[in-house]
Design a protein around this motif. Sequence first.
Motif, mmCIF file in Angstrom:
data_model
loop_
_atom_site.group_PDB
_atom_site.id
_atom_site.type_symbol
_atom_site.label_atom_id
_atom_site.label_comp_id
_atom_site.label_asym_id
_atom_site.label_seq_id
_atom_site.Cartn_x
_atom_site.Cartn_y
_atom_site.Cartn_z
ATOM 1 N N PRO A 1 13.133 44.800 33.772
ATOM 2 C CA PRO A 1 13.938 45.578 34.720
ATOM 3 C C PRO A 1 15.428 45.413 34.420
ATOM 4 O O PRO A 1 15.859 44.374 33.907
ATOM 5 N N LEU B 1 4.939 50.451 36.158
ATOM 6 C CA LEU B 1 6.229 50.508 35.465
ATOM 7 C C LEU B 1 6.409 49.331 34.515
ATOM 8 O O LEU B 1 6.958 49.481 33.422
ATOM 9 N N ARG B 2 5.935 48.159 34.945
ATOM 10 C CA ARG B 2 6.076 47.009 34.059
ATOM 11 C C ARG B 2 5.243 47.203 32.789
ATOM 12 O O ARG B 2 5.682 46.859 31.694
ATOM 13 N N TYR C 1 16.927 46.042 46.004
ATOM 14 C CA TYR C 1 17.975 45.593 45.084
ATOM 15 C C TYR C 1 19.263 46.396 45.256
ATOM 16 O O TYR C 1 20.359 45.843 45.267
ATOM 17 N N VAL D 1 16.155 40.932 39.926
ATOM 18 C CA VAL D 1 15.742 42.196 39.316
ATOM 19 C C VAL D 1 15.030 41.928 37.988
ATOM 20 O O VAL D 1 13.921 42.430 37.744
ATOM 21 N N CYS E 1 11.502 40.739 38.288
ATOM 22 C CA CYS E 1 10.627 41.463 39.216
ATOM 23 C C CYS E 1 9.386 42.040 38.507
ATOM 24 O O CYS E 1 9.472 42.558 37.411
ATOM 25 N N GLU E 2 8.255 41.912 39.194
ATOM 26 C CA GLU E 2 6.983 42.430 38.645
ATOM 27 C C GLU E 2 6.232 43.230 39.710
ATOM 28 O O GLU E 2 5.007 43.319 39.673
ATOM 29 N N ARG E 3 6.955 43.794 40.686
ATOM 30 C CA ARG E 3 6.280 44.425 41.819
ATOM 31 C C ARG E 3 5.503 45.694 41.465
ATOM 32 O O ARG E 3 4.594 46.066 42.186
ATOM 33 N N CYS E 4 5.920 46.375 40.427
ATOM 34 C CA CYS E 4 5.310 47.679 40.116
ATOM 35 C C CYS E 4 4.527 47.584 38.805
ATOM 36 O O CYS E 4 5.103 47.742 37.716
ATOM 37 N N VAL F 1 15.949 52.929 40.636
ATOM 38 C CA VAL F 1 14.740 52.220 40.212
ATOM 39 C C VAL F 1 15.089 51.446 38.949
ATOM 40 O O VAL F 1 15.710 52.000 38.039
ATOM 41 N N ARG F 2 14.713 50.187 38.889
ATOM 42 C CA ARG F 2 15.215 49.304 37.825
ATOM 43 C C ARG F 2 14.333 49.255 36.584
ATOM 44 O O ARG F 2 14.681 48.579 35.615
ATOM 45 N N CYS F 3 13.195 49.907 36.615
ATOM 46 C CA CYS F 3 12.328 49.950 35.437
ATOM 47 C C CYS F 3 12.211 51.385 34.960
ATOM 48 O O CYS F 3 12.107 52.312 35.775
ATOM 49 N N ARG G 1 9.718 50.271 46.768
ATOM 50 C CA ARG G 1 9.656 48.839 46.408
ATOM 51 C C ARG G 1 10.988 48.357 45.844
ATOM 52 O O ARG G 1 11.372 47.215 46.029
ATOM 53 N N CYS G 2 11.665 49.219 45.113
ATOM 54 C CA CYS G 2 12.874 48.813 44.408
ATOM 55 C C CYS G 2 14.124 48.899 45.281
ATOM 56 O O CYS G 2 15.182 48.411 44.886
HETATM 57 S S1 SF4 Z 1 10.889 49.263 39.635
HETATM 58 FE FE1 SF4 Z 1 12.033 47.744 40.843
HETATM 59 S S2 SF4 Z 1 10.520 46.912 42.292
HETATM 60 FE FE2 SF4 Z 1 9.368 47.928 40.637
HETATM 61 S S3 SF4 Z 1 8.945 46.290 39.128
HETATM 62 FE FE3 SF4 Z 1 10.848 47.322 38.480
HETATM 63 S S4 SF4 Z 1 12.478 46.088 39.417
HETATM 64 FE FE4 SF4 Z 1 10.578 45.568 40.485
#
Ligand code: SF4
Length: 240
Positions: free
Chosen positions: A49, A25-26, A141, A16, A19-22, A121-123, A137-138
């Motif tokens: 995250p 949000l990042r 986790y 987590v 993570c850089e998928r989004c 959602v982690r971000c 995407r999240c």
């Molecule tokens: S919201 Fe979840 S999937 Fe998206 S970047 Fe953050 S941790 Fe990763």
Amino acid sequence: MREMEQDSLQRVARDVVACERCPRLRRWCRRVARVKVRRHRDEEYWGRPVPGFGDRKARLLVVGLAPAAHGGNRTGRVFTGDRSGDFLFAALHRAGFASQPGSVSRDDGLALRDCYVAPLVRCAPPANKPTATEIGRCREYLLREWRLLGGARAVLALGRVAMDGILALLRASGRVPLRPALAFGHGIEHDLGGGLALFASYHPSQQNTFTGKLRPADMDAVLARVKRHLSRPRGTGAGA
Ligand code: SF4
């Protein structure tokens, strides 16, 4: 076996945090961490995250929406360092699920008992509104944590989006049938079969707690129902 579970929960947390998928949000979390707000201007923000945390033997899983920009995104622990967390952990403490009522930093000594808290959602999302794509995407986790919490018997969803998210997860994993649709409302309880129950609560956002839509007694009532449920025999058990 338990050590393997512990390791696996730690792996989820590591995945987590990295993570850089989004990208949206990042970017937002990093910007908030750089700009800060006046009252926290001298603090170093987490800006990454945020994993779930709690008791790996938990029977209660509490699912929130996402870390707050100046709460979890600042402190690195969900519902920590903001008014929503003050409300939630005070209630969990009154119900015996938390060792202390306050939640101010990752090293404040708070321990959860029989309870695990995780965001959908982690971000931290802009305006507290993740997109459906970001939620999707999240999902991995929370699914991994759900599977590792093999003894979970109650899910407390904080808000409609969290409830829809955990239901989508349980349905995708085959734990809950695709239909019927389940109603959302504060205090509503759904029997998901196999000893698992889903409890719905309004989210403890300031918008709800400051206006009196969600009062401490309302949360206490839901947690009392959770405890009643957990005190009953397990039946055939819950799992993904
Ligand atoms: S919201 Fe979840 S999937 Fe998206 S970047 Fe953050 S941790 Fe990763």
